[in-house]
Design a protein around this motif. Sequence first.
Motif, PDB file in Angstrom:
ATOM      1  N   THR A 153     -47.620 -28.903  53.768  1.00  0.00           N
ATOM      2  CA  THR A 153     -48.137 -28.312  54.997  1.00  0.00           C
ATOM      3  C   THR A 153     -49.083 -29.316  55.647  1.00  0.00           C
ATOM      4  N   VAL A 154     -48.872 -29.577  56.926  1.00  0.00           N
ATOM      5  CA  VAL A 154     -49.705 -30.516  57.685  1.00  0.00           C
ATOM      6  C   VAL A 154     -50.274 -29.771  58.888  1.00  0.00           C
ATOM      7  N   ARG A 155     -51.562 -29.888  59.114  1.00  0.00           N
ATOM      8  CA  ARG A 155     -52.205 -29.264  60.256  1.00  0.00           C
ATOM      9  C   ARG A 155     -53.199 -30.236  60.885  1.00  0.00           C
ATOM     10  N   ASN A 156     -53.205 -30.276  62.235  1.00  0.00           N
ATOM     11  CA  ASN A 156     -54.224 -31.018  62.992  1.00  0.00           C
ATOM     12  C   ASN A 156     -54.232 -32.504  62.627  1.00  0.00           C
ATOM     13  N   ALA A 157     -53.049 -33.088  62.417  1.00  0.00           N
ATOM     14  CA  ALA A 157     -52.959 -34.469  61.929  1.00  0.00           C
ATOM     15  C   ALA A 157     -52.323 -35.374  62.980  1.00  0.00           C
ATOM     16  N   ARG A 172     -52.453 -34.745  68.000  1.00  0.00           N
ATOM     17  CA  ARG A 172     -52.472 -34.120  66.673  1.00  0.00           C
ATOM     18  C   ARG A 172     -51.347 -33.092  66.585  1.00  0.00           C
ATOM     19  N   TRP A 173     -50.796 -32.968  65.361  1.00  0.00           N
ATOM     20  CA  TRP A 173     -49.589 -32.194  65.193  1.00  0.00           C
ATOM     21  C   TRP A 173     -49.663 -31.289  63.961  1.00  0.00           C
ATOM     22  N   ASP A 174     -48.830 -30.234  63.989  1.00  0.00           N
ATOM     23  CA  ASP A 174     -48.649 -29.329  62.848  1.00  0.00           C
ATOM     24  C   ASP A 174     -47.187 -29.379  62.428  1.00  0.00           C
ATOM     25  N   CYS A 175     -46.949 -29.297  61.131  1.00  0.00           N
ATOM     26  CA  CYS A 175     -45.568 -29.213  60.653  1.00  0.00           C
ATOM     27  C   CYS A 175     -45.556 -28.738  59.212  1.00  0.00           C
TER      28      CYS A 175
END
Length: 700
Positions: A603-607, A634-637
């Motif tokens: 999980t990736v948030r605010n990156a 910045r991205w979420d995925c």
Amino acid sequence: MTFPFDWNEAWTAAIFHHLWQSTIFCLLLWVLALMLRRNSAQMRFRLWMLASVKFLLPFALLIAAGEAVSVKRAETKAEPFFSVVMEGPTAQSITSTKRLPSVAPGHLAVTSVAASPKKHRSIIWMMFGLWSLGCIAISGIWFVRWARLRAVAQRGESLPDIDGLRVVMTSGGTEPGIFGIFRPILILPQGLTDNLTDAQLKAIVEHELCHVRRRDNLTAAIHMFVSVVFWFHPLVWLIGRQLMTEREAACDEAVLKNAHSAFAYAEGILNVCKFYLEVPVACVSGVTGADLKKRIANILSGPVVHRLDLVRKVVLSVAGILSIGVPVAFGVLHAERSYAQAPAKQNIDDTWQGALHLQKDLRLVLKITKAPDGSLKSNFYSIDQNPRPLAVKETLFQGGELKLNVEEIDGTYKGKMSPDGTTITGDWKQGDQSHPLILVRATPETAWTIPEPPAKIPPMAADANPSFEVATIKPSDPNSKGKGFGGPPRHFQTHNTTLNDLIMFIYGVNTKQIIGAPSWSETDKFDITTGQPDVPGSPNQEQVKIMMRKLLETRFGLKFHKDKKELSAYVLGVAKDGPKLTKSTGDPNNPPAFFFTKFGHLTVRNATMDDFANGMQGAVFDRPVVNHTGLEGRWDCTLKWTPDDTQFQVFGAKIVPDESADAPPPVFTAIQEQIGLKLDAAKTMVDVMVLDHVEKPSEN
């Protein structure tokens, strides 16, 4: 040790209610037995046997039977449930980059609002241990006695059968008795014919045949089980004595009814008592037992067995009807009362709550709202961890079944609403773990208070050059698992991290980009806890790294210079169909979140894309990852793949590939299909860090 239930208030209350209900029931049957003292012993025996069996049958089972009858009738009238799907709620920024997510899976106890104190749990476990020791001791003693008697019976000499019953002559000094439950045999001690006359022997044998016809060994075995489970209850032992008394009296009545001489029969019993030992196990029916003096007096005086008069018949009938009818009727009425309120409680849009009992108890709250178009939105709170909600990506309610997808922490929930609409029973799954989870519809009186989020700290000045005022560095617990970076605002901490981990996080490099590091830099692990910065405000990610660089310089004595070197790397680019990332709505001043709920579930948030590349090269791959995507912001995925044994080496994990049919694809395929990026292996010039000096951290 794991049990299929949690020791909580509901279980202790249920046990307490069962014990007092059984006690009252047995006392009432005792009164009935006194009323029937001039009637047949068989009738009194049945009453005491009913008292014994009651300990194995809680009234709650009869109540549940009544509820089941009512539920079956009401289900034919239930209206159909509706369904709706909603996707794409706003994702929330997570301020911790720890590998474990905010909400951990576990067992749920719905009935308690707060966790039971540890002291109470200790007392309960002590009581459970004491009860277990009592059960083991009593059953062990009886088993040894039974085994000895069985050995005596096996060594015995077979005699001609009596009325189809196998007869064995034994060399032991045990009285005549019936051994066995389903295939009984009559045990006769040697010398019995020398010590008894023919009339006495016939009466004694008739007594034993009566035990067989009545299946006294089976009923005695049932009560022995009751005695093992409820050994602490004095009434259980009283019931055992009364059962033995009444079974012998019932057999005495049967023997005398068959025209045997009362004098010969009584004298035969006395001779058996004179020459032989009483049978040591209750489930082996002998000829002595009970109050011998009173029993002989009853035999010689000729037992007078009165028929049941009308009053006693009525009392017994009413008692039987009430003992079964009242609990069943209560269950029916309770279910119907619940169903009377059910039509107003079939909506799913409401507040639901339940508690997870882990090493640390967690309370969960689910708020479901319905839009004018019928779509559902949900927010999921772990109120003992973080007052901010976790957005639910998908909420589906169909056929009375609720499905949730909390993608932010890789969690899913599937549960079935109860017919009265007050509870949802299902399973919470997170990563590769699945556990029961029950949610209860909250009311204004029972709803838990969700804490207010802490006041937002204004950002630190952009040109600030902060330092941590203090920092504690200590060796990690050798048994600790995982590793992590993060912490609350204006604090920072690491868990189970090596010097190489720290350098990778702070300088954004892969281990192969660190040149000249000592051997302990990848083996010795540390936990770091910092104080607050010496500059007011909440630091951004770069300012956190500035402070950590200073810490490495002062506490590890780190000195290095930069260089370039051609290395094997992965080049991160955009796939031909374009990126499939979600633009982050989190605070750009907050650090990014990059965590795994299991290996291969990311999980990736605010990156930023640099953050993503650094995370992949630091945690997943054994070589650098170079960002050539050109994507800003910045991205979420969320990314799911099946790792191989070359990945996650930094965690020291042994990867076992998932070869199931529904396993996710390899990482290179998953990156293209799920987030629209690509990784190409290539040799390229990359920055490297050449360590000039480093030492183990100084004392705190």
